[in-house]
Design a protein around this motif. Structure first.
Motif, PDB file in Angstrom:
ATOM      1  N   VAL A 118       0.951  -1.150   0.001  1.00 35.69           N
ATOM      2  CA  VAL A 118       0.019  -0.014  -0.233  1.00 35.69           C
ATOM      3  C   VAL A 118       0.875   1.328  -0.014  1.00 35.69           C
ATOM      4  CG1 VAL A 118      -1.897   1.187   1.196  1.00 35.69           C
ATOM      5  CG2 VAL A 118      -1.703  -1.537   1.346  1.00 35.69           C
ATOM      6  N   ASN A 119       0.689   2.286  -0.832  1.00 35.36           N
ATOM      7  CA  ASN A 119       1.357   3.391  -1.182  1.00 35.36           C
ATOM      8  C   ASN A 119       0.562   4.516  -0.307  1.00 35.36           C
ATOM      9  OD1 ASN A 119       2.589   5.843  -1.637  1.00 35.36           O
ATOM     10  ND2 ASN A 119       2.727   5.438  -3.662  1.00 35.36           N
ATOM     11  N   VAL A 120       1.031   4.935   0.918  1.00 34.46           N
ATOM     12  CA  VAL A 120       0.081   6.214   1.484  1.00 34.46           C
ATOM     13  C   VAL A 120       0.877   7.285   1.407  1.00 34.46           C
ATOM     14  CG1 VAL A 120      -0.690   6.856   3.794  1.00 34.46           C
ATOM     15  CG2 VAL A 120      -1.271   4.584   3.181  1.00 34.46           C
ATOM     16  N   GLN A 121       0.512   8.402   1.037  1.00 35.10           N
ATOM     17  CA  GLN A 121       1.196   9.692   1.024  1.00 35.10           C
ATOM     18  C   GLN A 121       1.441   9.971   2.594  1.00 35.10           C
ATOM     19  OE1 GLN A 121      -0.638  12.707  -1.632  1.00 35.10           O
ATOM     20  NE2 GLN A 121      -1.053  11.224  -3.368  1.00 35.10           N
ATOM     21  N   GLY A 122       2.816  10.506   2.530  1.00 38.51           N
ATOM     22  CA  GLY A 122       3.326  11.116   3.907  1.00 38.51           C
ATOM     23  C   GLY A 122       2.928  12.587   4.298  1.00 38.51           C
ATOM     24  N   ASP A 123       2.014  12.928   3.417  1.00 37.24           N
ATOM     25  CA  ASP A 123       1.424  14.234   3.768  1.00 37.24           C
ATOM     26  C   ASP A 123      -0.040  14.576   4.178  1.00 37.24           C
ATOM     27  OD1 ASP A 123       0.586  14.128   1.425  1.00 37.24           O
ATOM     28  OD2 ASP A 123       1.399  15.730   0.253  1.00 37.24           O
ATOM     29  N   GLU A 124      -0.309  13.283   4.524  1.00 32.99           N
ATOM     30  CA  GLU A 124      -2.023  13.374   4.998  1.00 32.99           C
ATOM     31  C   GLU A 124      -2.228  12.665   6.399  1.00 32.99           C
ATOM     32  OE1 GLU A 124      -4.395  11.357   2.261  1.00 32.99           O
ATOM     33  OE2 GLU A 124      -3.687  12.513   0.601  1.00 32.99           O
ATOM     34  N   PRO A 125      -1.775  13.611   7.365  1.00 34.83           N
ATOM     35  CA  PRO A 125      -1.962  13.235   8.804  1.00 34.83           C
ATOM     36  C   PRO A 125      -3.269  12.932   9.043  1.00 34.83           C
ATOM     37  CG  PRO A 125      -1.532  15.786   8.649  1.00 34.83           C
ATOM     38  CD  PRO A 125      -1.595  15.117   7.184  1.00 34.83           C
ATOM     39  N   LEU A 126      -4.250  13.500   8.480  1.00 31.41           N
ATOM     40  CA  LEU A 126      -5.840  13.083   8.736  1.00 31.41           C
ATOM     41  C   LEU A 126      -6.325  11.943   8.052  1.00 31.41           C
ATOM     42  CD1 LEU A 126      -6.971  17.021   8.927  1.00 31.41           C
ATOM     43  CD2 LEU A 126      -6.195  15.536  10.962  1.00 31.41           C
ATOM     44  N   LEU A 127      -5.428  11.127   7.738  1.00 33.16           N
ATOM     45  CA  LEU A 127      -5.738   9.993   6.934  1.00 33.16           C
ATOM     46  C   LEU A 127      -6.728   9.013   7.465  1.00 33.16           C
ATOM     47  CD1 LEU A 127      -5.039   7.842   4.228  1.00 33.16           C
ATOM     48  CD2 LEU A 127      -3.731   6.938   6.099  1.00 33.16           C
ATOM     49  N   ASP A 128      -7.977   8.531   6.824  1.00 36.48           N
ATOM     50  CA  ASP A 128      -8.733   7.603   7.719  1.00 36.48           C
ATOM     51  C   ASP A 128      -8.333   6.204   7.504  1.00 36.48           C
ATOM     52  OD1 ASP A 128     -11.032   6.402   8.276  1.00 36.48           O
ATOM     53  OD2 ASP A 128     -12.278   6.800   6.549  1.00 36.48           O
ATOM     54  N   PRO A 129      -7.917   5.557   8.350  1.00 35.95           N
ATOM     55  CA  PRO A 129      -7.372   4.173   8.147  1.00 35.95           C
ATOM     56  C   PRO A 129      -8.192   3.298   7.655  1.00 35.95           C
ATOM     57  CG  PRO A 129      -7.224   5.034  10.638  1.00 35.95           C
ATOM     58  CD  PRO A 129      -7.975   6.078   9.753  1.00 35.95           C
ATOM     59  N   HIS A 130      -9.496   3.500   7.810  1.00 35.35           N
ATOM     60  CA  HIS A 130     -10.732   2.758   6.954  1.00 35.35           C
ATOM     61  C   HIS A 130     -10.403   2.705   5.532  1.00 35.35           C
ATOM     62  CE1 HIS A 130     -14.287   0.581   6.526  1.00 35.35           C
ATOM     63  NE2 HIS A 130     -14.945   1.599   5.905  1.00 35.35           N
ATOM     64  N   ALA A 131     -10.010   3.795   5.105  1.00 32.66           N
ATOM     65  CA  ALA A 131      -9.798   3.937   3.469  1.00 32.66           C
ATOM     66  C   ALA A 131      -8.778   2.881   3.063  1.00 32.66           C
ATOM     67  CB  ALA A 131      -9.169   5.413   2.996  1.00 32.66           C
ATOM     68  N   ILE A 132      -7.635   2.443   4.026  1.00 35.62           N
ATOM     69  CA  ILE A 132      -6.753   1.618   3.528  1.00 35.62           C
ATOM     70  C   ILE A 132      -7.323   0.133   3.813  1.00 35.62           C
ATOM     71  CG2 ILE A 132      -4.666   0.298   4.489  1.00 35.62           C
ATOM     72  CD1 ILE A 132      -3.752   2.853   5.679  1.00 35.62           C
ATOM     73  N   ASP A 133      -8.442  -0.265   4.268  1.00 40.20           N
ATOM     74  CA  ASP A 133      -8.778  -1.338   4.591  1.00 40.20           C
ATOM     75  C   ASP A 133     -10.092  -1.505   3.286  1.00 40.20           C
ATOM     76  OD1 ASP A 133      -7.552  -1.980   7.033  1.00 40.20           O
ATOM     77  OD2 ASP A 133      -9.207  -1.084   8.021  1.00 40.20           O
ATOM     78  N   VAL A 134     -10.435  -0.334   3.072  1.00 41.30           N
ATOM     79  CA  VAL A 134     -11.490  -0.641   1.800  1.00 41.30           C
ATOM     80  C   VAL A 134     -10.732  -0.757   0.751  1.00 41.30           C
ATOM     81  CG1 VAL A 134     -13.149   0.865   0.562  1.00 41.30           C
ATOM     82  CG2 VAL A 134     -13.353   0.688   3.006  1.00 41.30           C
ATOM     83  N   ALA A 135      -9.461  -0.001   0.448  1.00 40.25           N
ATOM     84  CA  ALA A 135      -9.007  -0.254  -0.849  1.00 40.25           C
ATOM     85  C   ALA A 135      -8.152  -1.485  -0.855  1.00 40.25           C
ATOM     86  CB  ALA A 135      -7.657   0.687  -0.842  1.00 40.25           C
ATOM     87  N   VAL A 136      -7.640  -2.275   0.088  1.00 37.18           N
ATOM     88  CA  VAL A 136      -7.104  -3.692   0.254  1.00 37.18           C
ATOM     89  C   VAL A 136      -8.238  -4.474  -0.200  1.00 37.18           C
ATOM     90  CG1 VAL A 136      -5.999  -5.396   1.680  1.00 37.18           C
ATOM     91  CG2 VAL A 136      -5.252  -2.908   1.747  1.00 37.18           C
ATOM     92  N   ASN A 137      -9.181  -4.235   0.574  1.00 37.34           N
ATOM     93  CA  ASN A 137     -10.323  -5.502   0.337  1.00 37.34           C
ATOM     94  C   ASN A 137     -10.933  -5.246  -1.232  1.00 37.34           C
ATOM     95  OD1 ASN A 137     -10.267  -6.345   3.071  1.00 37.34           O
ATOM     96  ND2 ASN A 137     -11.810  -4.847   3.680  1.00 37.34           N
ATOM     97  N   ALA A 138     -10.791  -3.995  -1.786  1.00 34.70           N
ATOM     98  CA  ALA A 138     -11.256  -3.967  -2.880  1.00 34.70           C
ATOM     99  C   ALA A 138     -10.372  -4.798  -3.936  1.00 34.70           C
ATOM    100  CB  ALA A 138     -11.466  -2.546  -3.420  1.00 34.70           C
ATOM    101  N   LEU A 139      -9.044  -4.686  -3.731  1.00 35.17           N
ATOM    102  CA  LEU A 139      -8.164  -5.360  -4.658  1.00 35.17           C
ATOM    103  C   LEU A 139      -8.154  -6.906  -4.434  1.00 35.17           C
ATOM    104  CD1 LEU A 139      -5.906  -5.077  -6.669  1.00 35.17           C
ATOM    105  CD2 LEU A 139      -4.342  -5.276  -4.452  1.00 35.17           C
ATOM    106  N   LEU A 140      -8.490  -7.521  -3.320  1.00 33.78           N
ATOM    107  CA  LEU A 140      -8.535  -8.951  -3.038  1.00 33.78           C
ATOM    108  C   LEU A 140      -9.846  -9.309  -3.431  1.00 33.78           C
ATOM    109  CD1 LEU A 140      -6.889  -9.117   0.619  1.00 33.78           C
ATOM    110  CD2 LEU A 140      -5.812  -9.240  -1.542  1.00 33.78           C
ATOM    111  N   GLU A 141     -10.773  -8.664  -3.696  1.00 32.79           N
ATOM    112  CA  GLU A 141     -11.960  -9.322  -3.899  1.00 32.79           C
ATOM    113  C   GLU A 141     -12.153  -9.394  -5.464  1.00 32.79           C
ATOM    114  OE1 GLU A 141     -14.903  -6.259  -2.662  1.00 32.79           O
ATOM    115  OE2 GLU A 141     -14.772  -6.956  -0.619  1.00 32.79           O
ATOM    116  N   LYS A 142     -11.176  -8.798  -6.256  1.00 32.54           N
ATOM    117  CA  LYS A 142     -11.233  -8.763  -7.473  1.00 32.54           C
ATOM    118  C   LYS A 142      -9.568  -9.245  -8.009  1.00 32.54           C
ATOM    119  CE  LYS A 142     -15.364  -7.684  -8.756  1.00 32.54           C
ATOM    120  NZ  LYS A 142     -16.296  -8.417  -9.627  1.00 32.54           N
TER     121      LYS A 142
END
Length: 239
Positions: free
Chosen positions: A96-120
């Motif tokens: 996962v590539n997370v930009q280092g300038d987003e200190p308010l990142l929603d952790p759930h977005a990482i989970d959603v993106a990973v799940n989206a890839l693994l589902e397809k």
């Protein structure tokens, strides 16, 4: 069946034209890179978090708060290239590539993106987008727009206002999506050199035949790009 090992890599370059030393800028008492790492650690899918940098000052700062950092080459043109260097030396199935300038990142977005890839499994890359809520953002070239097909794969990304509504007098319901700069890769998708177009590296992958699956999230991204953003983010952190 074993769960895929997910490694989150945070590219953090010290040199920034608009905000030099950006990863180490203090936000409400902590360096920004620490804020990002702490948010990423809250993601359920993150098995490991590595900061990939080109500067020993960032390595020292990350190690100082108990994080893991890796020195990478200075000549990388994009964060994805920095992630690819880390992937070449680490055992992992998904990166996962997370930009280092987003200190308010929603952790759930990482989970959603990973799940989206693994589902397809046929998709090699996934990312996230959120509906644009501010009309002015549709015309703003700093806001990257995404257009999807019926299977939630990306058709195109652009700084232009796409899709363009030609008949403004008609009652046409159009959803404009803002692309958020978070990417999830199957290992093989990080291999090879691609050409850039429109300064949007995701178009490089599409030109080379990779399917990019896009998951929708509610949370918008707030990045730190210029000095004025620092006070704005600090206010959000304190609120």
């Amino acid at each position: 069946m074993n769960q895929p090992k997910v490694i989150v890599v945070i590219p953090a370059r010290y040199g920034s034209t608009r905000l030099p030393g950006k990863p180490l800028i203090s936000l409400a008492g902590k360096p920004m890179i620490q804020r990002v790492v702490e948010r990423v650690r809250l993601a359920k899918r993150a098995d490991r978090v590595i900061v990939a940098t080109d500067d020993q000052r960032i390595v020292k700062a990350v190690q100082g708060f108990g994080g893991e950092a890796r020195m990478t080459r200075t000549e990388h043109r994009t964060g994805t290239e920095r992630v690819a260097e880390v992937a070449a030396h680490e055992e992992g199935d998904v990166f996962v590539n997370v930009q280092g300038d987003e200190p308010l990142l929603d952790p759930h977005a990482i989970d959603v993106a990973v799940n989206a890839l693994l589902e397809k499994p046929q998709a090699s890359i996934s990312t996230v987008a959120t509906p644009i809520k501010t009309p002015a953002d549709i015309m703003d070239p700093n806001v990257v727009k995404a257009v999807l097909d019926f299977d939630e794969n990306a058709i195109y990304f652009s700084r232009a206002p796409i899709p363009w509504v030609r008949d403004t007098a008609g009652k046409i319901q159009v959803r404009h999506l803002k692309h958020l700069g978070l990417y999830v890769f199957q290992r093989e998708a990080l291999q090879g050199e691609l050409e850039r177009i429109e300064q949007l590296e995701q178009l490089r992958w599409m030109e080379n035949g990779w399917k990019i699956r896009v998951a929708e999230v509610e949370h918008d991204a707030v990045s730190v790009d210029v000095p004025e953003d620092v006070a704005r983010v600090e206010k959000l952190l304190e609120g």
